[in-house]
Every structure is written in structure tokens, then in C-alpha cells.
Design an enzyme around this catalytic site. Structure first.
Site, PDB file in Angstrom:
ATOM      1  N   ASP A 145       0.983  -1.186   0.082  1.00  0.00           N
ATOM      2  CA  ASP A 145      -0.090   0.038   0.155  1.00  0.00           C
ATOM      3  C   ASP A 145       0.911   1.355  -0.105  1.00  0.00           C
ATOM      4  O   ASP A 145       2.099   1.076   0.083  1.00  0.00           O
ATOM      5  CB  ASP A 145      -0.879  -0.002   1.361  1.00  0.00           C
ATOM      6  CG  ASP A 145      -2.146   0.888   0.969  1.00  0.00           C
ATOM      7  OD1 ASP A 145      -3.293   0.504   1.613  1.00  0.00           O
ATOM      8  OD2 ASP A 145      -2.038   1.740   0.204  1.00  0.00           O
TER       9      ASP A 145
HETATM   10  C1  GLC Z   1      -4.239   4.338   0.028  1.00  0.00           C
HETATM   11  C2  GLC Z   1      -5.341   3.152   0.364  1.00  0.00           C
HETATM   12  C3  GLC Z   1      -5.332   2.169  -0.813  1.00  0.00           C
HETATM   13  C4  GLC Z   1      -5.350   2.699  -2.063  1.00  0.00           C
HETATM   14  C5  GLC Z   1      -3.857   3.302  -2.318  1.00  0.00           C
HETATM   15  C6  GLC Z   1      -3.532   3.950  -3.686  1.00  0.00           C
HETATM   16  O1  GLC Z   1      -3.762   4.639   1.046  1.00  0.00           O
HETATM   17  O2  GLC Z   1      -5.008   2.472   1.361  1.00  0.00           O
HETATM   18  O3  GLC Z   1      -6.671   1.365  -0.771  1.00  0.00           O
HETATM   19  O4  GLC Z   1      -5.563   1.780  -3.103  1.00  0.00           O
HETATM   20  O5  GLC Z   1      -3.395   4.199  -1.287  1.00  0.00           O
HETATM   21  O6  GLC Z   1      -4.514   5.214  -3.559  1.00  0.00           O
END
Ligand code: GLC
Length: 737
Positions: free
Chosen positions: A267
Site C-alpha cells: 500500500d
Molecule cells: C491508499 C489506500 C489504498 C489505495 C492506495 C492508492 O492509502 O489504503 O486502498 O488503493 O493508497 O491510492
């Protein structure tokens, strides 16, 4: 060549293609494939183009400018040494330009085909911009509505989440993930993110093995079986080991137990956060730990491209391990038709706007849940109303009704409830709109008087209240999940007019409505219903459509009951209605043990306001003739369960019949109820249909601590009905093998 050989040959061809590419790539180019960078606008294009040309980038996130995508893909294909195109990732969570209902709302439809259609439209709209990868479905089982991300989940139940997650994956990827109008799906957040302690986002999760195996992991296993191309790690630490550094999760379970051969992305900066968690010393350590654990791609922290080459040169990580990570990414790109395929030469078309809006409207209609309808207040008869008051801060908010995660949502496509109601009543009745409050959080009652006056002078008042979009979603958690601001006071003030009061709640989570529920004659829960929430609500309020939604989450009476969910354990001292006393009814000086020694709350009892699976209709459904074709079954056999559902009312409507089981005795105690099947069907007035479910040992089995999946011989309860309190009961004995 028969299909099996053809399949083998295509799989062999892919693996051979990967081996050939790896053999030609430098260590820096391999690290480049593991590197996802964010789009920082045209002003940073040249630097990004240089990195792509040099093979230092495998993916770009948050780029939805087709011209920029085409330019970068051309550089990747024609000017980099190996011509490996980019994955272009975006959070296409519940729509793109046309916004569908929140995933939590879509789950309330209990209609996987509809969820698939919503994802299909979203993929087609997004693919036109060059996006080829979405970070969805979010399949974290969510049992704490204080947590803002419950909005993007499919709710509290592992089975419903599994079914909806698989449907969404199919909608994004289809059976041909190399087609130009598809998106690679991403099962997230692996795993257990929904158990963030205290309902606070990013918090620790302390998940016992039994709950991890039987609650949080099953939707992800279902995602592998549904062919999800990618996984994303969660931010949380799982019993002290953050997911992005968790080898048990990413390698032992995902790769070895489940044989997943797609790719895993971290993430956002969750690799560097291994240092913040306190698991890693520094970024070099974090890169090593994450790579060894099994994170293939680094989302925007840059630590893989910065440190993996010298970690490999120094022998701290093997080239084989690097090749495994890169191989997973190359395999994913090949399957997406990006390498050797002609995906990038195909031009996908944006779906017809009317088609997209029609799907959004159907989804918004089927996701609404009728929670209360005293004296059949609903549906309203538009020809019997001369005036209608539209009250509340959510009645005319095109952006708010779209909900969270709508980076690309076009609010100009939204039709608000006020717009829709005005259109329905045009020429028939007066519509008087008074928001009453500036926002859902406002405590300023200055405009109450005008709202009260509007309601008092109209035949009926419809209140549109709830939460603005910002009050749910990532990092937006609430301790007190009652109606924010002075909305409950507004409801009471409108109630005082004596006019019929219909509530429509537009929110990103279940709210604790125990202190206000009696003020409504009728209540529709619309969640954040997306672009077409308005027309869907107008259709439902005026009877052009009949509510069919059922709750995918339990609704507490008060915030302090959380967590509260239907699939709980029996405990050693389960509460009974007659053993529970309310705090206000305790006699003065009551002896210590006089209140009943069972599991309940003195000031809230033990029952929710509305249970999982609950939802009313404008008709009534009766269940009868529950039958099972055998009361004993070996592991090799299957039981057939049938029941009759009858529409006993006067309107054609859809019912979602649910089947629950209970394993009465197991060495690891099982929930008092588990959803194992459901069926949605439309019945005409007076119509009866027989619903059939098949139970095999798989429906009776559970995951043991060692990961084995097996049922224990013994007796099982079976219920069939319209919600998780279904009382039509039969039983089944699983015989010893
Ligand atoms: C965010 C979220 C994730 C998302 C990623 C890209 O922090 O936790 O669900 O897909 O970053 O935006």
C-alpha cells in the site's frame, strides 16, 4: 492441439517469455519493474520520461491523462531496452466518471450480477483514459462501523464479501484480462485491515488465528479463485507483524497454500512504514524485509529501486528472489496483454452515458434498504400529494451523494433527490426545499424555523440527512456514530409539526439511530448511492420501484455496542431476553448478582437496532415448508434444502432468501449463525416459489488453526428466511467418516 496442451503451451510460453526477459535485464532494470511512481503532472513529465526510458519504472499511479499515458507507454515500448509497458494504476473503487453506489451499498443489493455490471461500466470508463489496473475490490471484512473504510467494504460477513468480491473482480477483468476495456483487479487490503483496533484506521490488528482463518482470509482466497490479478498489502500490523513485512501471509498462505501467481503491491509507502511500525531499522532494512516477505511492487516509496540492487550485489538478497518478484510482475503484464499483446493498440470505447447511468440507477435502487415503514407510510402517491417538503443537508448535494473514493467522479452527472422529486411532482404538487442545516455536521439551528415552516405547510416531509462524504473512507473514523451535528434535533423539530416524516439517510457507514428511530414514520437507508441516487430514491419513495435491499452490516442502537455482528460466538453465558435488565429498571440497592449473569450491556442490552440481512419491502413475504432431503449426511453426500417463499402482499417485489447454519459442537467454537447461501428472486402478489439450496461438507467445514479445512461430525442447525434472525428451522447430522 487440445485445450489442455494449448493451455500448457500458453502457460509454458509465458514462463519461457519471463525467463528470456529476466536473462536480458540488468539488476537495475529488474528493480525498476518493482518500482511504482506517482504522476506529478506535466511539469514533471520529462524526468518521468527519462526514468521510463531507462527502465527505472514499472508502474505509474494516479495518471488518468490519456495523452500522458500514450506518451509514456510509447517511450516504454519503443525507447526502453526491453520495451516493457507500464501498469497504470488508479483507485476505481465504485465507478469512474459515473459513480456507482459505495461497495457497502452494492453489497446491500445482494446482487452479484449488479456488482459485476457496476465494475464493468467502471472499467470501460477508466480504460479509455489509459488506466489498466484498479485497486479494488476492497474485501476487508468490516465489523466496526467506527472505521471509515467500512464504506468501501462489502460488510461484516465473509461469505457475502467473498461473493461480491469475486463478482467485482469479474466485472473489472472479465474472462479476457487482456482486452482493452478491462482493468486488472487488486484484492485488498491483505489482510485483516477491517479489524483495526478501536475502529481507528491504520491501527494495530490483533487477530487470533481462528478469526484470521475463518473471517478475514476467506474473501481473499475467493479472490484468488476468481482470478484476481493482483493483491495489495494492508497498512496494519497483524499481531505485531505488519502485512508488508509478513512472510507468513504473503508467502506461506498466499503463494504456498493458495498457489497465487499474480503480483503483490504494497500500500502507499507501506514498505517504509515498516520503520514507523518499529519492525525495521531503516529503509534498507525495510526493502529487504518486504522483498523477502513477498511484496513484489513498491507503491511510491522508492526504496526498492534505491536499495535492492546493492542488497543483491552484497548478497543480502538473492538474484533468484529478485527474479521471483520481477517474474510476478512480468507474468501479470503478459496476462494483461501488455507484453507481446496488442492491448495498447486497441482503442476502447467509453460506455454510452445512458447505459452507465442506467446501471448506476439500478444499483442505487437495489442498494437502498427500507428499515421502517409504520402504517405503510411509503410509498407516497404522487397524485394524492399537493405539497411536499424536502428537508435536510443531503437533499441537494451532487458531490456528497457520490461518497468517498471518487477521484474521477463527475458531480455534474449526479441527479440529487431534490432534482428527482421536483421532476416527479412537476405540475402535480409543490415542492418546498429547506436544508435546515448548512452541512451534516452543523450545529447552527438558525434555519430550523424555515424548515419547520416548510414541513408544517406541506402534506408530508422527507428528510435527507446522514453524513457528508468526508466523514467516511480512509482515515475518516468516528467514535460516536450517531447522526452528526444537529440533525437529530432537526428530525425531532420536524416531527413536532405532526406531519408524516420520512427519513432518507445517506451515509458511508451504519449509524447508531437508537435515539431517533421512533421519530420517523418511514426510513430508507440510501448509503452514498452515487450519481443516480436521486432518481433511485424518487422511484422508491413514489412506488415506481420497491425496496429490496438487505443490510450487509449490523446496525447498533448506540455506538457503545460496537463491535456487534450477527456471526458472534455463543459464549458460556449467552443473554436471553428475559434475563436482561435495563439500567433504568434496576431497583435501588439491587444485590450484586440480581441482574442476571449473562453477556449483555446494562444500558444497551445485547440486540442490535437492525440485524444483518434485514430489509423491508412494500409487500410481505412468508416462508413455509422448509424441507431437507436427509437428516444425516456423510462427507461425500449433499443435502438439498427447500423452502417456499410467498409474496403475501399486493405488489410485485424481490426477496432475498438467506440460508444460515450453526455448527452446534466443534472443538473450536463456531458462530451462532453463518450465512452460507442466498437467492434473490422477484415474486408477483400471491406468488409462491420453492427455493432450493444444496449443502455439502464444504458449507459445514471451517479452517482449523493448522490451516486445514474440515468439518467435524455432529449436528447442524439450518435456518432459511429473510434475515439473520430467520426462524424456519431444520437440522442435519454430519456422520463420522
Ligand atoms: C491508499 C489506500 C489504498 C489505495 C492506495 C492508492 O492509502 O489504503 O486502498 O488503493 O493508497 O491510492
Amino acid at each position: 492441439m487440445d485445450m489442455a496442451n494449448e493451455y500448457n503451451s500458453s502457460e509454458m510460453a509465458i514462463e519461457e517469455r519471463i525467463r528470456n526477459l529476466l536473462a536480458e535485464m540488468t539488476l537495475e532494470e529488474k528493480a525498476g519493474q518493482l518500482n511504482q511512481v506517482q504522476w506529478n503532472g506535466w511539469e514533471a513529465f520529462d524526468a518521468l520520461a527519462d526514468d521510463v526510458r531507462a527502465g527505472r519504472v514499472g508502474s505509474v499511479i494516479n495518471l488518468v491523462d490519456r495523452a500522458a499515458v500514450d506518451a509514456l507507454q510509447t517511450i516504454a515500448r519503443q525507447e526502453s531496452r526491453h520495451g516493457i509497458p507500464l501498469l497504470i494504476g488508479r483507485d476505481v473503487i465504485h465507478g469512474f466518471h459515473t459513480v456507482m453506489p459505495l461497495p457497502l451499498a452494492q453489497a446491500a443489493s445482494w446482487n452479484p450480477d449488479l456488482v459485476r455490471d457496476c465494475a464493468r461500466i467502471s472499467a470501460q470508463e477508466a480504460a479509455v483514459t489509459g488506466v489498466n489496473w484498479t485497486f479494488a475490490p476492497m474485501i476487508d471484512v468490516s465489523r466496526d462501523p467506527r472505521w471509515g473504510r467500512v464504506a468501501e467494504s462489502f460488510g461484516e460477513d465473509p461469505y457475502l464479501t467473498s461473493v461480491m468480491g469475486a463478482a467485482m473482480i469479474d466485472g473489472y477483468q472479465t474472462s479476457d484480462p487482456a482486452a482493452a476495456d478491462t482493468l486488472l483487479a487488486c484484492a485488498k487490503h491483505f489482510a485483516g485491515y477491517g479489524a483495526s483496533e478501536g475502529g481507528r484506521d491504520y491501527n494495530s490488528t490483533n487477530i487470533p488465528p481462528n478469526e484470521m482463518r475463518n473471517v478475514h482470509l476467506p474473501p481473499f482466497k475467493a479472490a484468488v479463485e476468481a482470478g484476481a490479478a493482483t493483491f495489495m498489502t494492508s497498512f496494519g500490523d497483524i499481531d505485531g507483524v505488519p502485512a508488508s513485512g509478513n512472510e507468513w501471509l504473503l508467502t506461506d498462505v498466499l503463494r504456498e497454500e493458495w498457489s497465487f501467481d499474480g503480483m503483490v503491491v504494497s500500500d502507499w509507502e507501506s514498505i517504509t512504514q515498516l520503520c514507523t511500525h518499529g519492525m525495521c531499522e531503516d529503509e534498507v532494512d525495510a526493502a529487504l524485509v518486504a522483498a523477502e516477505a513477498g511484496v513484489d511492487m513498491d507503491m511510491v516509496s522508492g526504496v526498492y529501486s534505491a536499495h535492492l540492487p546493492h542488497l543483491c550485489e552484497s548478497g543480502e538478497i538473492s538474484m533468484d528472489r529478485i527474479d521471483q518478484l520481477v517474474g510476478n510482475i512480468l507474468r501479470t503484464k503478459i496476462r494483461a496483454g501488455l507484453i507481446d499483446g496488442d492491448r495498447l493498440d486497441q482503442q476502447s470505447e467509453e460506455p454510452a452515458r445512458l447505459t452507465a447511468l442506467a446501471v448506476a440507477r439500478q444499483a442505487a435502487t437495489e442498494s437502498c434498504v427500507l428499515l421502517r415503514n409504520e402504517m405503510d407510510t411509503l410509498p407516497l402517491s404522487s397524485d394524492q400529494i399537493s405539497s411536499l417538503a424536502v428537508i435536510g443537508p443531503m437533499a441537494n448535494e451532487p458531490a456528497e451523494q457520490m461518497g468517498t473514493w471518487v477521484f474521477d467522479g463527475k458531480s455534474e452527472r449526479s441527479v440529487t433527490p431534490l432534482d428527482a422529486i421536483t421532476s416527479v411532482l412537476e405540475g402535480q404538487a409543490e415542492v418546498d426545499f429547506e436544508p435546515g442545516l448548512e452541512t451534516t455536521r452543523s450545529h447552527d439551528k438558525t434555519h430550523f424555523a424555515r424548515a419547520i415552516e416548510a414541513a408544517a405547510s406541506c402534506d408530508v416531509a422527507v428528510l435527507f440527512i446522514g453524513e457528508e462524504a468526508i466523514l467516511s473512507g480512509e482515515a475518516h473514523c468516528r467514535a460516536d456514530i450517531t447522526l452528526p451535528g444537529a440533525q437529530a434535533d432537526l428530525v425531532r423539530a420536524i416531527r413536532q409539526t405532526g406531519k408524516p416524516v420520512i427519513g432518507v439517510i445517506m451515509a458511508g457507514r451504519p449509524l447508531a439511530l437508537g435515539d431517533v428511530i421512533e421519530e420517523f414514520d418511514a426510513l430508507v437507508y440510501a448509503w452514498h448511492g452515487g450519481s443516480m441516487s436521486g432518481p433511485a430514491l424518487a422511484d422508491l419513495l413514489f412506488g415506481r420501484a420497491v425496496p429490496s435491499g438487505k443490510l450487509p452490516v449490523t446496525f447498533p442502537k448506540v455506538s457503545g455496542q460496537v463491535p456487534i455482528y450477527y456471526g458472534h460466538k455463543n459464549t458460556g453465558r449467552p443473554p436471553e431476553a428475559d434475563t436482561v435488565i435495563h439500567i433504568d429498571d434496576i431497583e435501588k440497592g439491587a444485590p450484586q448478582t440480581s441482574l442476571g449473569m449473562t453477556s449483555f450491556l446494562l444500558d444497551a442490552g445485547y440486540e442490535p437496532l437492525f440485524p444483518f440481512g434485514f430489509g423491508l419491502s412494500y409487500t410481505k413475504f412468508a416462508y413455509s415448508d422448509l424441507h431437507i432431503d436427509r437428516h444425516e449426511m456423510s462427507e461425500k453426500e449433499m443435502a438439498i434444502v427447500t423452502a417456499t417463499v410467498t409474496n403475501t402482499g399486493t405488489r410485485t417485489a424481490s426477496e432475498i432468501t438467506q440460508l444460515y447454519i450453526r455448527d452446534r459442537v466443534a472443538r473450536i467454537t463456531r458462530p451462532v449463525r453463518e450465512l452460507k447461501a442466498f437467492r434473490r428472486q422477484e415474486l408477483a402478489p400471491g406468488e409462491s416459489v420453492q427455493v432450493e439450496f444444496r449443502l455439502s461438507v464444504n458449507e459445514l467445514a471451517y479452517y482449523h488453526r493448522d490451516g486445514s479445512f474440515q468439518a467435524e461430525p455432529g449436528d447442524f442447525d439450518i435456518w432459511v428466511g429473510g434475515d439473520s434472525r430467520a426462524d424456519l428451522h431444520t437440522s442435519l447430522r454430519l456422520l463420522k467418516a
